[in-house]
Structures are given as structure tokens and as C-alpha cells.
Design an enzyme around this catalytic site. Structure first.
Site, PDB file in Angstrom:
ATOM      1  N   SER A 136     -14.112  -9.523  16.337  1.00 59.13           N
ATOM      2  CA  SER A 136     -14.730  -8.593  15.543  1.00 59.13           C
ATOM      3  C   SER A 136     -13.991  -8.040  14.645  1.00 59.13           C
ATOM      4  O   SER A 136     -12.752  -8.285  14.588  1.00 59.13           O
ATOM      5  CB  SER A 136     -15.102  -7.232  16.528  1.00 59.13           C
ATOM      6  OG  SER A 136     -15.643  -6.309  15.832  1.00 59.13           O
ATOM      7  N   TYR A 148     -12.882  -0.100  22.399  1.00 59.83           N
ATOM      8  CA  TYR A 148     -13.511  -1.173  22.262  1.00 59.83           C
ATOM      9  C   TYR A 148     -12.768  -2.325  21.016  1.00 59.83           C
ATOM     10  O   TYR A 148     -12.342  -3.180  21.222  1.00 59.83           O
ATOM     11  CB  TYR A 148     -14.743  -1.098  21.416  1.00 59.83           C
ATOM     12  CG  TYR A 148     -15.545  -2.153  20.799  1.00 59.83           C
ATOM     13  CD1 TYR A 148     -16.122  -3.063  21.722  1.00 59.83           C
ATOM     14  CD2 TYR A 148     -15.522  -2.284  19.486  1.00 59.83           C
ATOM     15  CE1 TYR A 148     -16.711  -4.243  21.138  1.00 59.83           C
ATOM     16  CE2 TYR A 148     -16.096  -3.396  19.053  1.00 59.83           C
ATOM     17  CZ  TYR A 148     -16.627  -4.359  19.897  1.00 59.83           C
ATOM     18  OH  TYR A 148     -17.376  -5.545  19.285  1.00 59.83           O
TER      19      TYR A 148
END
Length: 224
Positions: A136, A148
Site C-alpha cells: 500500500s 494498518y
């Protein structure tokens, strides 16, 4: 002979889009996720001559080993694996975050990805194959209190380590690092952001690069 791609998190979003893109380019696809109904529908869409459903839980090493072995048996081997399954969190930083949510997220984003690598590696060693990991843009920068983001930092670090390991037998490893993507990951649609098909195109770019070239990262950001 058609090459074969094993995909986790294949029932929707980036995984399903990549399955469609790969099949369109002549790949066989093994589709792994918990939702058997969605996988079966995707197999029907793509065609059972090109796709097979292997339902299972990505947080289970045994499930992934069984699934990828079934795909290898059906298609005569596995040429690539896409460790795509992942989840996010509701935020809250460290003080306000939910430890149970963290544990579930780490089990999938970190251990689930490790299990894909472990389950696939002997097959990829044999085929001099390719491992693709969903990282990501959040794994390339610091985001206040984001657990995250930290799981995606792991993906980027481990992906580089895997590239060095796989280089020894002629294999390749790529981290796909998208910014915001309009997927079921979010509660509300985000039509102005990247679409799953954009990320699938990045995956296929890496997979279909000349074997002499290891595309170690594909970094995609929405224009807006």
C-alpha cells in the site's frame, strides 16, 4: 502451455479484477477466499476451463497449502501467486485503537501473507515463478498511529527480502503499492479514486515483464 496464477482474496475487489485480467491474457487462475458463492460466480464468469475455486481461510496455513496444491495438480504447476487478502481497521491510533481488531488485521495482513509465501514457495521454486504481494501507499510513509500502515510496512520490507531470496533460484517478487482504491474495503464508494482494474493492470505488468526483469514495486496513486 498456459501459465497459472494463485490469488488470495479473489472473491472481490483487486483479487477478482486480477483474476479477470489474467484469464483474459491466457492464464489459468486458482481463486482463494472464504466466500465459496462469490468464487463460484467468478469461475462461471471466467469459465471453468480457465478458473477454479479453492475456498479457504487465508489465516490458515493448512488451508492455503491444500488450495495451492489443488491448483498445481489441476494445471500442472503454479507459475505465480498473488498474496492479496487483507483488511483494514477503524483507526483510533494506539491509545484509542481496538486490540482485537489489531490482532485480526495482523493475522490476515501479516500472517496470511506469510502463509501464502510459505505455501507457494516450493511450487514457485520449481517453476522459477513470481510472487506478488499487495502492499500500500500507506506502507511507504508514516501515518499517525496507524497500525494498518505498519502492517503494510511489513509487506514492503518482507517483499524486498523475498526478492533477494527468490533471486537465488531465478524467481521474482513484486510489491503492488496502490493509493486509495474504490473497493469493498471502504464503506462508501470512491469513484474518483483508483479502480480495482487499475491495480490488476499493475499486477499483470509485473507478471508479464521479460523474465530478465524483476519489477520489485509498482506504485500507483489516483490523480485526484
Amino acid at each position: 502451455m498456459a501459465r497459472t496464477l494463485f490469488i488470495t482474496g479473489a472473491s472481490s475487489g483487486i483479487g477478482a479484477a486480477t483474476a479477470r485480467a489474467a484469464a483474459a491474457k491466457g492464464w489459468n487462475v486458482g481463486l482463494f477466499a472464504r466466500s465459496k458463492d462469490k468464487l463460484d460466480a467468478l469461475v462461471e464468469e471466467i469459465g471453468s476451463d480457465r478458473a477454479m475455486a479453492v475456498p479457504g481461510d487465508a489465516t490458515s496455513l493448512a488451508d492455503q497449502q491444500k488450495a495451492i496444491a489443488s491448483v498445481a495438480e489441476a494445471y500442472g504447476g503454479v507459475d505465480a501467486a498473488f498474496a492479496n487478502a487483507g483488511t483494514g481497521s477503524s483507526g483510533g491510533g494506539t491509545e484509542g485503537g481496538d486490540p482485537e481488531e489489531w490482532e485480526q488485521m495482523i493475522r490476515l495482513n501479516v500472517l496470511g501473507l506469510l502463509w501464502t509465501a510459505k505455501a507457494a514457495m516450493s511450487h514457485l521454486h520449481e517453476s522459477k515463478g513470481h510472487l506478488v504481494l499487495t502492499g500500500s501507499a500507506a506502507g511507504r510513509k508514516h501515518i499517525k498511529g496507524s497500525v494498518y500502515s505498519a502492517t503494510k510496512w511489513f509487506v514492503h520490507g518482507y517483499g524486498g527480502n523475498l526478492a533477494e531470496e527468490m533471486r537465488e533460484f531465478g524467481g521474482r517478487c513484486t510489491v503492488i503499492a496502490p493509493g486509495m482504491v474504490d473497493t469493498p474495503f471502504f464503506d462508501e464508494a470512491k469513484p474518483d479514486k483508483l479502480q480495482p482494474e487499475d491495480v490488476a493492470d499493475g499486477v499483470m505488468y509485473a507478471l508479464e515483464a521479460d523474465p530478465r526483469a524483476n519489477v520489485q514495486e509498482v506504485y500507483l496513486m489516483p490523480v485526484n
